[in-house]
Write an enzyme that holds these catalytic residues in place. Structure first.
Site, PDB file in Angstrom:
ATOM      1  N   ASP A 452      40.132  40.442  45.363  1.00  0.00           N
ATOM      2  CA  ASP A 452      39.291  39.485  44.649  1.00  0.00           C
ATOM      3  C   ASP A 452      39.275  38.137  45.344  1.00  0.00           C
ATOM      4  O   ASP A 452      38.253  37.467  45.416  1.00  0.00           O
ATOM      5  CB  ASP A 452      39.754  39.336  43.190  1.00  0.00           C
ATOM      6  CG  ASP A 452      41.199  38.853  43.083  1.00  0.00           C
ATOM      7  OD1 ASP A 452      41.979  39.068  44.025  1.00  0.00           O
ATOM      8  OD2 ASP A 452      41.554  38.278  42.034  1.00  0.00           O
ATOM      9  N   ARG A 456      45.168  33.361  45.411  1.00  0.00           N
ATOM     10  CA  ARG A 456      45.926  33.333  44.158  1.00  0.00           C
ATOM     11  C   ARG A 456      46.422  34.710  43.723  1.00  0.00           C
ATOM     12  O   ARG A 456      47.579  34.883  43.393  1.00  0.00           O
ATOM     13  CB  ARG A 456      45.053  32.710  43.064  1.00  0.00           C
ATOM     14  CG  ARG A 456      45.755  32.488  41.742  1.00  0.00           C
ATOM     15  CD  ARG A 456      44.744  32.084  40.683  1.00  0.00           C
ATOM     16  NE  ARG A 456      43.747  33.101  40.455  1.00  0.00           N
ATOM     17  CZ  ARG A 456      42.423  32.862  40.411  1.00  0.00           C
ATOM     18  NH1 ARG A 456      41.970  31.643  40.569  1.00  0.00           N
ATOM     19  NH2 ARG A 456      41.592  33.846  40.203  1.00  0.00           N
ATOM     20  N   GLU A 457      45.524  35.705  43.702  1.00  0.00           N
ATOM     21  CA  GLU A 457      45.908  37.030  43.214  1.00  0.00           C
ATOM     22  C   GLU A 457      46.015  38.049  44.341  1.00  0.00           C
ATOM     23  O   GLU A 457      46.925  38.842  44.401  1.00  0.00           O
ATOM     24  CB  GLU A 457      44.899  37.521  42.171  1.00  0.00           C
ATOM     25  CG  GLU A 457      44.929  36.733  40.889  1.00  0.00           C
ATOM     26  CD  GLU A 457      44.047  37.383  39.831  1.00  0.00           C
ATOM     27  OE1 GLU A 457      44.340  38.506  39.429  1.00  0.00           O
ATOM     28  OE2 GLU A 457      43.066  36.742  39.424  1.00  0.00           O
ATOM     29  N   ASP A 464      35.375  43.851  41.034  1.00  0.00           N
ATOM     30  CA  ASP A 464      34.837  43.074  42.146  1.00  0.00           C
ATOM     31  C   ASP A 464      34.117  43.965  43.151  1.00  0.00           C
ATOM     32  O   ASP A 464      33.010  43.655  43.606  1.00  0.00           O
ATOM     33  CB  ASP A 464      35.969  42.309  42.842  1.00  0.00           C
ATOM     34  CG  ASP A 464      36.603  41.266  41.943  1.00  0.00           C
ATOM     35  OD1 ASP A 464      37.203  41.655  40.929  1.00  0.00           O
ATOM     36  OD2 ASP A 464      36.511  40.070  42.256  1.00  0.00           O
ATOM     37  N   TRP A 526      34.602  47.671  35.232  1.00  0.00           N
ATOM     38  CA  TRP A 526      35.760  47.722  36.122  1.00  0.00           C
ATOM     39  C   TRP A 526      36.085  49.189  36.428  1.00  0.00           C
ATOM     40  O   TRP A 526      35.910  49.644  37.556  1.00  0.00           O
ATOM     41  CB  TRP A 526      36.936  46.974  35.490  1.00  0.00           C
ATOM     42  CG  TRP A 526      36.922  45.511  35.760  1.00  0.00           C
ATOM     43  CD1 TRP A 526      37.714  44.826  36.632  1.00  0.00           C
ATOM     44  CD2 TRP A 526      36.050  44.520  35.172  1.00  0.00           C
ATOM     45  NE1 TRP A 526      37.389  43.484  36.625  1.00  0.00           N
ATOM     46  CE2 TRP A 526      36.378  43.271  35.743  1.00  0.00           C
ATOM     47  CE3 TRP A 526      35.022  44.574  34.223  1.00  0.00           C
ATOM     48  CZ2 TRP A 526      35.706  42.091  35.403  1.00  0.00           C
ATOM     49  CZ3 TRP A 526      34.357  43.397  33.883  1.00  0.00           C
ATOM     50  CH2 TRP A 526      34.700  42.183  34.467  1.00  0.00           C
ATOM     51  N   GLU A 766      34.615  31.330  43.065  1.00  0.00           N
ATOM     52  CA  GLU A 766      34.809  32.049  41.811  1.00  0.00           C
ATOM     53  C   GLU A 766      34.062  31.356  40.672  1.00  0.00           C
ATOM     54  O   GLU A 766      33.408  32.000  39.862  1.00  0.00           O
ATOM     55  CB  GLU A 766      36.302  32.121  41.485  1.00  0.00           C
ATOM     56  CG  GLU A 766      36.629  32.821  40.185  1.00  0.00           C
ATOM     57  CD  GLU A 766      38.118  32.869  39.910  1.00  0.00           C
ATOM     58  OE1 GLU A 766      38.530  33.662  39.033  1.00  0.00           O
ATOM     59  OE2 GLU A 766      38.890  32.123  40.555  1.00  0.00           O
TER      60      GLU A 766
END
Length: 887
Positions: A452, A456-457, A464, A526, A766
């Site tokens: 993504d 951060r992640e 995505d 998702w 984002e």
């Protein structure tokens, strides 16, 4: 035919050379002058010995099943092909070479693990050097090193690094899938004494996972496995394997965190070796990846280096990307250099990463850190941290006691080495730039798996890639990359059929069903990736196997969603009627959905932005998202019926097609008014209704009109979020509102794509206001999902798209949707048939279009005034038409 087949390849990746399992599939492109499908003759040698010549069926140039006996380990294969025809056929292609890997049954090496000190702190563990010495008694004809790890590894033979692949063996669901790599190390092995060293760190296996930096749950002990196969000049063979005689020592890499960063102290010499631990890990059978490797694909010098104060510099590389910094100027012995990485600098010119801190309602933020450190030994070392990877444009370099040479800082851009297959340019510079930053955003998130964000992640969220895959196939060859990722999606599927939110799932949700996050697993948009992505790959590349290998996972997902729709109801419908209405069994509204996600944020009276997740998480969690869930249930069920038809499953074709009709009827009953308005009355809802075919034909115009009204009511701005934005402009253009589509595309005030450009974006954000008017950053500045808009540039601005029902671009359409601000466009697509090229130009009232049609392909040309020319076959088509004439 005067031309030979070309672009030969197999369905496997590799570093120095392609490496396959025992039965790779063969593909190639037809001769440039093959006007229609032809049969082919294929020749092959294995270790120099010829196999019987094979003749294919007509048009058998894609994914030819291995036509000879299965390969044994370590075979060297060369093959070539020619087209057959009444005129005697084409010349032979060039030879294509590959090798079979060391197959799972033939590995004899033991798994070895480092002898770790008991005080290794999680998140600050070193990389371990696992090594052995061996003697080679005679000259070396060839040497192949086969290696893999539970962790991230680098392999060295006599100090020379094996291969160019980075972050090996890559990210997989390690309980089910593990890939190995093969290297040609012939030049590194010498007669006499030799040494192999494997540098092993935590990597994806037991390193930090996600924004909250939790430990990955694959295992607690890392391991490595390797075999070096040497053939001497006299033909004798020698094999060196990992086993109990190897030694383990802490390396100069004193801290190795894939997310946090790496510390290298060049003063640390080889430690005293301790015996390795043997067979301390459990691992799946070793396989060979279909994906290209992760590599350093580009090196970029700093555009500027500003000194903020003594011992502190900010380097700007001009582009947000994934990778690391190579630093060649480390100073005298003992000098400590600290490098912090980030996407943004504040008004004071200093690096800021607060927008990337991880937050949960009611909890203190977890500060975001990407930091590499090095200590010089004073011997002219180069620091290049290969056991970590960062997302960054800027770097803060802190060093006391020595100056910094700006020329010594180089950004290494690191991601999967995907082959470009699409190009685009046009007469509007900002649209070219938008296309460029969308490409960079995808590249930065294609580090072995589709993540993504690279900061951060750094998780491979299914939603995505579901959103972006149709765009990715227009930019790069992502077939092998996507097939590798889909293997992890299948590996992580929960027993009840749910698809994990992200895969590989280091949190192991399928084994922790009592975890709160398990309640948030199984969302529309998702989990539907397991259906949507294989179908996109099949349409783009013609690979039927990608459907077959994902069939059971698709069925498991759709059946779970159907069961949930039948057995769970949203509280609002229970309040309406204690007993479910007949159509409610097909409404997917009673389980968790992320929803449209990441819509433009509303503003409070004081101008502050309202985040519904943070403001009232319970209300957001409980909101009725049945309109979205049911739309996706319809799309996935209808797609599953199409997949079943391709796979020859007639009963499933009829069953899922019938269920899809019932779901569509239920959606119309619950969410659609007789006049064509949806109950949610949102831009996103109308986009889905029009794009997914949920509406009766007679209501499409009314729904499109209402969509335009909502856009105008928002000041000609979009209000769509994560799931619908990529389809917004195509829906508008296809329903007769191309003018509105271009107004949104060229809008410069937030929320808008060009607002990102005007605020200096070099990747897609984002948040629509990722850097607001005050210069403050919000959320990730490299999130590629909104970059799906550039597919519109290919399909509508350029006008190139597949015909309905076409597979692998055997038939395509060129139907440009021009705009006065654009003027011209050109682009290419490297299809499985060959290169498609399109160029059009509008001058005064003259419209000129030129199209190159590859072999065994037909095209349809649609001029902006509706004039149609078809069929157009192999070769170049060019025509000029005065706009305004009748058809």
């Amino acid at each position: 035919m005067r031309n030979a087949p070309h672009d030969l390849g197999i369905d496997s990746g590799g570093d120095d050379f392609p490496v396959s399992g025992p039965a790779p599939r063969l593909s190639w492109k037809p001769p440039l002058d093959a006007a229609h499908p032809v049969a082919y003759e294929v020749r092959c040698t294995v270790d120099g010995e010829a196999r019987a010549t094979v003749t294919t069926a007509t048009d058998g140039h894609r994914f030819l099943a291995w036509p000879w006996a299965a390969l044994d380990s370590g075979r060297r294969v060369a093959w070539r092909v020619r087209a057959l025809g009444a005129d005697g056929g084409s010349p032979w292609s060039r030879w294509h070479a590959f090798e079979s890997g060391l197959l799972a049954a033939d590995w004899r090496a033991r798994w070895i693990s480092p002898a770790e000190s008991g005080d290794s702190e999680y998140g600050r563990r070193p990389a371990y050097a696992l090594s052995t010495r061996f003697r080679v008694p005679a000259g070396v004809r060839s040497a192949r090193l086969y290696a893999t790890a539970l962790g991230v590894y680098e392999a060295y033979v006599n100090g020379e690094r094996a291969g160019t692949a980075e972050l090996t063996p890559g990210s997989t669901s390690y309980d089910r899938t593990l890939h190995a790599q093969a290297y040609d190390v012939t030049a590194a092995v010498v007669t006499g004494e030799n040494r192999i060293e494997i540098l092993l760190s935590d990597g994806w296996y037991r390193g930090q996972v996600g924004a909250f930096r939790q430990p990955a749950g694959w295992g607690t002990v890392p391991g490595a496995r390797a075999e070096l196969h040497i053939v001497h000049e006299d033909g004798t063979r020698q094999v060196v394997r990992t086993e109990g005689t190897w030694t383990s020592a802490e390396s100069a890499i004193t801290r190795a965190g894939l997310m946090d960063g790496q510390t290298t102290d060049f003063r640390v010499g080889p430690g005293s070796g301790r015996p390795v631990l043997v067979d301390q890990v459990e691992a799946p059978a070793i396989a060979w990846s279909p994906a290209p490797p992760v590599r350093v694909v580009e090196s970029r010098p700093a555009q500027s280096v500003q000194q903020l104060e003594d011992g502190l510099w900010i380097a700007d590389f001009g582009q947000n990307a994934s990778g690391w910094i190579s630093l060649s100027d480390l100073g005298p012995a003992g000098i400590h250099t600290v490098i912090d990485y980030g996407e943004h600098v504040g008004a004071d010119g200093d690096l800021t990463t607060h927008h990337l801190d991880a937050t949960r309602p009611g909890q203190a933020p977890i500060p975001f850190v990407q930091r590499d450190e090095t200590v010089s030994a004073g011997h002219g070392e180069r620091f290049e941290p290969r056991h970590t990877v960062h997302g960054f444009r800027y770097a803060r370099v802190r060093r006391d006691g020595a100056p910094l040479d700006p020329a010594s800082l180089v950004m290494r851009v690191v991601h999967s080495d995907l082959r470009r297959t699409g190009t685009f340019s046009c007469g509007h510079q900002d649209l070219d730039r938008l296309h460029d930053i969308a490409e960079w955003s995808f590249r930065g998130n294609a580090v072995d798996v589709p993540t993504d964000c690279p900061t951060r992640e750094r998780l491979a969220w299914t939603g995505d890639y579901q959103v972006f895959a149709p765009t990715a196939t227009r930019l790069y060859d992502v077939l092998g990359f996507s097939r590798k990722w889909l293997r992890s999606v299948r590996d992580d599927q929960l027993p009840d059929g749910r698809i994990a939110n992200f895969s590989p799932d280091g949190r192991r949700i399928k084994q922790r069903l009592d975890d709160q996050f398990a309640m948030m697993t199984g969302s529309a948009g998702w989990g539907d990736a397991v259906v949507a992505v294989p179908w996109e790959l099949y349409q783009s590349y013609g690979d039927r196997e990608v459907l077959a290998e994902n069939w059971e996972a698709m069925v498991g997902w759709v059946e779970w969603a159907l069961t949930t729709a039948r057995t769970a109801r949203h509280p609002s419908r229970i309040e309406r009627s204690t007993e479910p209405l007949p159509h409610e069994q097909y409404l997917w509204d009673g389980s968790f959905h992320w929803g449209e996600w990441a819509e433009p944020k509303a503003r409070a009276a004081d101008g502050t932005r309202i985040d519904p997740v943070q403001t009232d998480p319970v209300a957001w969690f409980m909101a009725d998202k049945g309109e979205i869930g049911t739309a996706f249930l319809y799309r996935s069920t209808a797609t599953l019926a199409r997949v079943a038809r391709v796979l020859g499953r007639s009963e499933e074709t009829a069953r899922y097609a019938a269920i899809a009709e019932r779901i569509r009827d239920a959606w119309r009953t619950e969410f659609l008014s007789p006049g064509g308005c949806t109950t949610g009355d949102t831009q996103a809802g109308y986009v889905r209704a029009l794009s997914y075919g949920l509406l009766p034909d007679e209501l499409r115009e009314a729904a499109a009109t209402r969509l335009v009204e909502l856009i105008r009511a928002a000041g000609t701005h979009l209000t769509t979020g994560f799931l619908a934005t990529g389809d917004l402009l195509p829906v508008l253009a296809d329903t007769g509102h191309a003018d509105v589509a271009y107004e949104l595309l060229l809008q410069r005030t937030a929320p808008a794509w060009l607002y990102m450009l005007d605020r200096g974006a070099t990747t897609i954000w984002e948040d629509w206001e990722g850097v607001d008017d005050a210069g403050t950053a919000h959320d990730s500045l490299n999130h590629y999902s909104k970059g799906a808009v550039v597919r519109f540039l290919h399909t509508h601005t350029l006008g190139l798209r597949q015909r309905p029902g076409s597979i692998a671009w055997e038939s395509f359409e060129v139907a440009p949707v021009p705009h006065p601000a654009v003027g011209w466009s050109r682009g290419t697509h490297e299809s499985p048939q060959g290169t498609i090229a399109v160029e059009w130009r509008m001058e005064d009232d003259l419209f000129t279009v030129t199209v190159d049609v590859p072999p065994a392909t037909t095209a349809r040309i649609v001029f902006p005034d509706g004039t149609i020319v078809e069929p157009v076959s192999c070769g170049r088509f060019s025509a000029t038409r005065r706009m305004g004439e009748g058809s």
